[in-house]
Scaffold this motif. Structure first.
Motif, PDB file in Angstrom:
ATOM      1  N   ASN A  38       0.872  -1.161   0.000  1.00 33.78           N
ATOM      2  CA  ASN A  38       0.000   0.000   0.000  1.00 33.78           C
ATOM      3  C   ASN A  38       0.918   1.223   0.000  1.00 33.78           C
ATOM      4  O   ASN A  38       1.083   1.911   1.003  1.00 33.78           O
ATOM      5  CB  ASN A  38      -0.901  -0.024   1.242  1.00 33.78           C
ATOM      6  N   GLY A  39       1.592   1.434  -1.140  1.00 31.41           N
ATOM      7  CA  GLY A  39       2.617   2.464  -1.207  1.00 31.41           C
ATOM      8  C   GLY A  39       3.941   1.941  -0.691  1.00 31.41           C
ATOM      9  O   GLY A  39       4.055   0.796  -0.242  1.00 31.41           O
ATOM     10  N   ALA A  40       4.947   2.779  -0.722  1.00 33.42           N
ATOM     11  CA  ALA A  40       6.309   2.365  -0.370  1.00 33.42           C
ATOM     12  C   ALA A  40       6.541   2.264   1.132  1.00 33.42           C
ATOM     13  O   ALA A  40       7.606   1.827   1.561  1.00 33.42           O
ATOM     14  CB  ALA A  40       7.314   3.344  -0.976  1.00 33.42           C
ATOM     15  N   ARG A  41       5.545   2.652   1.949  1.00 31.89           N
ATOM     16  CA  ARG A  41       5.720   2.623   3.397  1.00 31.89           C
ATOM     17  C   ARG A  41       4.787   1.640   4.087  1.00 31.89           C
ATOM     18  O   ARG A  41       4.590   1.730   5.292  1.00 31.89           O
ATOM     19  CB  ARG A  41       5.505   4.037   3.977  1.00 31.89           C
ATOM     20  N   ASP A  42       4.255   0.721   3.332  1.00 32.90           N
ATOM     21  CA  ASP A  42       3.354  -0.272   3.910  1.00 32.90           C
ATOM     22  C   ASP A  42       3.385  -1.512   3.033  1.00 32.90           C
ATOM     23  O   ASP A  42       2.556  -1.685   2.146  1.00 32.90           O
ATOM     24  CB  ASP A  42       1.943   0.299   4.012  1.00 32.90           C
ATOM     25  N   VAL A  43       4.353  -2.380   3.285  1.00 30.81           N
ATOM     26  CA  VAL A  43       4.575  -3.576   2.473  1.00 30.81           C
ATOM     27  C   VAL A  43       4.497  -4.803   3.373  1.00 30.81           C
ATOM     28  O   VAL A  43       5.069  -4.814   4.465  1.00 30.81           O
ATOM     29  CB  VAL A  43       5.947  -3.531   1.767  1.00 30.81           C
ATOM     30  N   TRP A  44       3.801  -5.821   2.890  1.00 28.77           N
ATOM     31  CA  TRP A  44       3.648  -7.057   3.661  1.00 28.77           C
ATOM     32  C   TRP A  44       4.133  -8.267   2.876  1.00 28.77           C
ATOM     33  O   TRP A  44       3.856  -8.398   1.686  1.00 28.77           O
ATOM     34  CB  TRP A  44       2.186  -7.279   4.039  1.00 28.77           C
ATOM     35  N   LEU A  45       4.825  -9.167   3.570  1.00 29.99           N
ATOM     36  CA  LEU A  45       5.119 -10.522   3.117  1.00 29.99           C
ATOM     37  C   LEU A  45       4.369 -11.479   4.029  1.00 29.99           C
ATOM     38  O   LEU A  45       4.269 -11.234   5.237  1.00 29.99           O
ATOM     39  CB  LEU A  45       6.615 -10.840   3.212  1.00 29.99           C
ATOM     40  N   VAL A  46       3.839 -12.571   3.472  1.00 26.33           N
ATOM     41  CA  VAL A  46       3.195 -13.590   4.301  1.00 26.33           C
ATOM     42  C   VAL A  46       3.757 -14.954   3.927  1.00 26.33           C
ATOM     43  O   VAL A  46       4.152 -15.209   2.789  1.00 26.33           O
ATOM     44  CB  VAL A  46       1.658 -13.584   4.160  1.00 26.33           C
ATOM     45  N   GLY A  47       3.805 -15.858   4.936  1.00 29.04           N
ATOM     46  CA  GLY A  47       4.395 -17.172   4.713  1.00 29.04           C
ATOM     47  C   GLY A  47       3.769 -18.247   5.580  1.00 29.04           C
ATOM     48  O   GLY A  47       2.553 -18.285   5.766  1.00 29.04           O
ATOM     49  N   ASP A  48       4.632 -19.108   6.141  1.00 32.05           N
ATOM     50  CA  ASP A  48       4.200 -20.323   6.820  1.00 32.05           C
ATOM     51  C   ASP A  48       4.492 -20.277   8.320  1.00 32.05           C
ATOM     52  O   ASP A  48       5.216 -19.406   8.810  1.00 32.05           O
ATOM     53  CB  ASP A  48       4.922 -21.536   6.228  1.00 32.05           C
ATOM     54  N   ASP A  49       3.964 -21.292   9.018  1.00 29.95           N
ATOM     55  CA  ASP A  49       4.342 -21.460  10.423  1.00 29.95           C
ATOM     56  C   ASP A  49       5.825 -21.774  10.506  1.00 29.95           C
ATOM     57  O   ASP A  49       6.395 -22.414   9.613  1.00 29.95           O
ATOM     58  CB  ASP A  49       3.517 -22.574  11.066  1.00 29.95           C
ATOM     59  N   ALA A  50       6.475 -21.338  11.568  1.00 24.28           N
ATOM     60  CA  ALA A  50       7.921 -21.499  11.694  1.00 24.28           C
ATOM     61  C   ALA A  50       8.283 -21.864  13.124  1.00 24.28           C
ATOM     62  O   ALA A  50       7.744 -21.286  14.073  1.00 24.28           O
ATOM     63  CB  ALA A  50       8.634 -20.214  11.290  1.00 24.28           C
ATOM     64  N   SER A  51       9.191 -22.830  13.265  1.00 26.97           N
ATOM     65  CA  SER A  51       9.614 -23.234  14.605  1.00 26.97           C
ATOM     66  C   SER A  51      10.300 -22.090  15.337  1.00 26.97           C
ATOM     67  O   SER A  51      10.193 -21.975  16.568  1.00 26.97           O
ATOM     68  CB  SER A  51      10.560 -24.439  14.505  1.00 26.97           C
ATOM     69  N   ALA A  52      10.989 -21.223  14.594  1.00 27.87           N
ATOM     70  CA  ALA A  52      11.657 -20.079  15.216  1.00 27.87           C
ATOM     71  C   ALA A  52      10.662 -19.094  15.806  1.00 27.87           C
ATOM     72  O   ALA A  52      11.026 -18.252  16.636  1.00 27.87           O
ATOM     73  CB  ALA A  52      12.544 -19.369  14.193  1.00 27.87           C
ATOM     74  N   LEU A  53       9.391 -19.195  15.401  1.00 27.43           N
ATOM     75  CA  LEU A  53       8.334 -18.322  15.923  1.00 27.43           C
ATOM     76  C   LEU A  53       7.389 -19.109  16.831  1.00 27.43           C
ATOM     77  O   LEU A  53       6.244 -18.709  17.046  1.00 27.43           O
ATOM     78  CB  LEU A  53       7.542 -17.701  14.762  1.00 27.43           C
ATOM     79  N   ASP A  54       7.891 -20.226  17.363  1.00 24.42           N
ATOM     80  CA  ASP A  54       7.091 -21.088  18.250  1.00 24.42           C
ATOM     81  C   ASP A  54       5.809 -21.564  17.580  1.00 24.42           C
ATOM     82  O   ASP A  54       4.750 -21.664  18.222  1.00 24.42           O
ATOM     83  CB  ASP A  54       6.763 -20.355  19.553  1.00 24.42           C
ATOM     84  N   GLY A  55       5.895 -21.867  16.289  1.00 22.80           N
ATOM     85  CA  GLY A  55       4.756 -22.396  15.556  1.00 22.80           C
ATOM     86  C   GLY A  55       3.808 -21.355  15.021  1.00 22.80           C
ATOM     87  O   GLY A  55       2.849 -21.691  14.327  1.00 22.80           O
ATOM     88  N   ARG A  56       4.059 -20.076  15.324  1.00 22.06           N
ATOM     89  CA  ARG A  56       3.218 -19.030  14.762  1.00 22.06           C
ATOM     90  C   ARG A  56       3.582 -18.812  13.290  1.00 22.06           C
ATOM     91  O   ARG A  56       4.633 -19.234  12.823  1.00 22.06           O
ATOM     92  CB  ARG A  56       3.390 -17.726  15.557  1.00 22.06           C
ATOM     93  N   VAL A  57       2.687 -18.134  12.562  1.00 23.99           N
ATOM     94  CA  VAL A  57       2.877 -17.946  11.124  1.00 23.99           C
ATOM     95  C   VAL A  57       3.722 -16.691  10.873  1.00 23.99           C
ATOM     96  O   VAL A  57       3.491 -15.635  11.469  1.00 23.99           O
ATOM     97  CB  VAL A  57       1.524 -17.827  10.405  1.00 23.99           C
ATOM     98  N   TYR A  58       4.665 -16.848   9.965  1.00 26.45           N
ATOM     99  CA  TYR A  58       5.575 -15.754   9.605  1.00 26.45           C
ATOM    100  C   TYR A  58       4.885 -14.732   8.708  1.00 26.45           C
ATOM    101  O   TYR A  58       4.306 -15.070   7.679  1.00 26.45           O
ATOM    102  CB  TYR A  58       6.789 -16.342   8.875  1.00 26.45           C
ATOM    103  N   THR A  59       4.919 -13.467   9.124  1.00 23.53           N
ATOM    104  CA  THR A  59       4.649 -12.340   8.238  1.00 23.53           C
ATOM    105  C   THR A  59       5.709 -11.289   8.527  1.00 23.53           C
ATOM    106  O   THR A  59       6.301 -11.266   9.616  1.00 23.53           O
ATOM    107  CB  THR A  59       3.241 -11.707   8.422  1.00 23.53           C
TER     108      THR A  59
END
Length: 424
Positions: free
Chosen positions: A119-140
């Motif tokens: 949403n413009g150059a100051r609001d960018v999102w990546l979305v992905g998968d659950d990750a063990s490094a995030l205690d099973g939470r989903v990476y964004t």
């Protein structure tokens, strides 16, 4: 029937190795595509700044800038490791360069990037998968114009695996959609000395309120296997999500009216075998969805395209060639560009454009497809089978930018970028 599960991620088909009326329902013959096969291609290939990687999505950042996102693939013994990557083209014709700050901010997270939006150059999102490094939470991961920050997404208790497969960055807060695989029961098997686990897979939707991601409840569906691939907002109280319903084996459409999500049935779209892969909204507020149609009598797969004009979904006729679509972008004047893969003896990347035609004498409006003759990535050994897929497309000052992946048999995937300048 509940599915017995081992921990696994549901790979998005785009990166694997996933009162309503009907109009124009008769498939167009392949000859209806403008642009003969022998026409000189109007494309330029651009070098991606990564190897052994998938580029899955691309976004126009404005002012001539374009970003592409994906993930590198690394084998550690029999284990596959993924690392998020982002690349930038600062201006039309400029070289692609890696945004090392994005990868550095991801730290030890092992995840695919399934989608990117800005949403413009100051609001960018990546979305992905659950990750063990995030205690099973989903990476964004979010970029605010200066810094990247990982923003984990909480999942329900007993979630075994989860992914966000689509994202829509917008002023009212980003939307993301995907799936969660959740344990339903666990029974000890004394003969095998292990647990027998039954689970269900269901779609999930999250909304970012400026501080954190929040769950937006979805209606319960009768089956135990369904998911969402994509989400797109027309406005704050007009949001669409789409994916696959395993109970019916058909594309799935859901709508949010500002207060709750509801399933939407669309004759000719959600009552045929297939799945929806990507949504987009045109400048005049029309929603479009693309994917794959598994209903042809010859049991092959055809592209699925449908549009919503504010009143209902209308299936759009497509070229009668085996193909599936993964990427979609709106074009000026009410048209769209789509990308995907052909499904004949050779699996090649494709790019088509649809342009509206003036209404006929009855007032009915139609359109015409044009084969954009997307060139295939160069190969080093013509004797080795290669599978090419175009998964992302975006417009902008440079014209159309297409990203995808080329995978030779027995080798790791390699990214490709192709650009079709404006006016071609």
């Amino acid at each position: 029937m509940l599915k017995s599960s081992r921990r696994r991620s549901l790979l998005r088909a785009a990166v694997a190795t996933a009162a309503l009326t009907v109009t124009l329902s008769t498939p167009l013959p392949a000859s209806a595509l403008d642009g003969p096969a022998g026409a000189a291609p109007a494309w330029a290939s651009e070098a991606a700044p990564f190897t052994d990687a998938n580029l899955v999505d691309v976004v126009n950042m404005g002012r001539g800038r374009t970003w592409a996102a994906g993930f590198t693939v690394r084998m550690e013994g029999k284990v596959i490791r993924f690392q998020p990557v982002v690349a930038e083209r600062s201006a039309p014709g400029a070289a692609w360069t890696p945004l090392a700050s994005a990868t550095a901010a991801a730290g030890g997270v092992t995840s695919r990037v399934n989608a990117v939006d800005a949403n413009g150059a100051r609001d960018v999102w990546l979305v992905g998968d659950d990750a063990s490094a995030l205690d099973g939470r989903v990476y964004t991961q979010h970029f605010d114009g200066t810094h990247w920050q990982v923003v984990p997404v909480d999942v329900a208790e007993k979630t075994e695996a989860a992914s966000l497969l689509g994202v829509d960055a917008r002023p009212g807060g980003a939307w993301a959609a995907g799936y969660a695989q959740i344990e339903v029961s666990r029974t000890w098997n004394p003969e095998k000395g292990g647990w027998f686990v039954e689970s269900r897979t269901a779609g999930i939707v999250r909304h970012f309120d400026g501080t954190a991601w929040h769950d937006v409840p979805l209606p319960e569906l009768p089956g135990d296997y369904w998911y969402l691939n994509t989400v797109q907002a027309v406005s704050d109280d007009d949001v669409w999500a789409a994916g696959y319903d395993g109970d019916s084996g058909s594309p799935l459409l859901m709508h949010y009216d500002g207060s709750s999500w509801q399933r939407v049935d669309a004759p000719g779209v959600t009552d045929i075998p297939g799945q929806a892969q990507r949504l987009a909204v045109t400048e005049d507020g029309e929603a479009w969805v693309v994917g794959e149609d598994w209903s042809p009598e010859d049991r092959s797969t055809r592209a699925l395209v449908a549009r919503h004009d504010g009143k209902g979904w209308h299936k759009v006729a497509v070229p009668d060639v085996p193909a599936r679509l993964f990427g979609l972008t709106a074009r000026p004047g009410g048209g769209i560009a789509v990308v995907g893969q052909t499904l004949g003896d050779r699996r090649e990347a494709l790019a088509w454009a649809w342009s509206p035609l003036d209404p006929d004498a009855t007032g009915a409006a139609g359109g015409r497809w044009k084969d954009l003759a997307l060139p295939q990535p160069a190969v080093t050994d013509a004797s080795v089978p290669v599978e090419n897929v175009a998964s992302g497309v975006a417009g902008g000052q440079a014209g159309l930018t297409v990203v995808g992946t080329s995978t030779a048999e027995g080798a790791l995937p390699q990214p490709f970028v192709s650009v079709r300048p404006r006016g071609n």
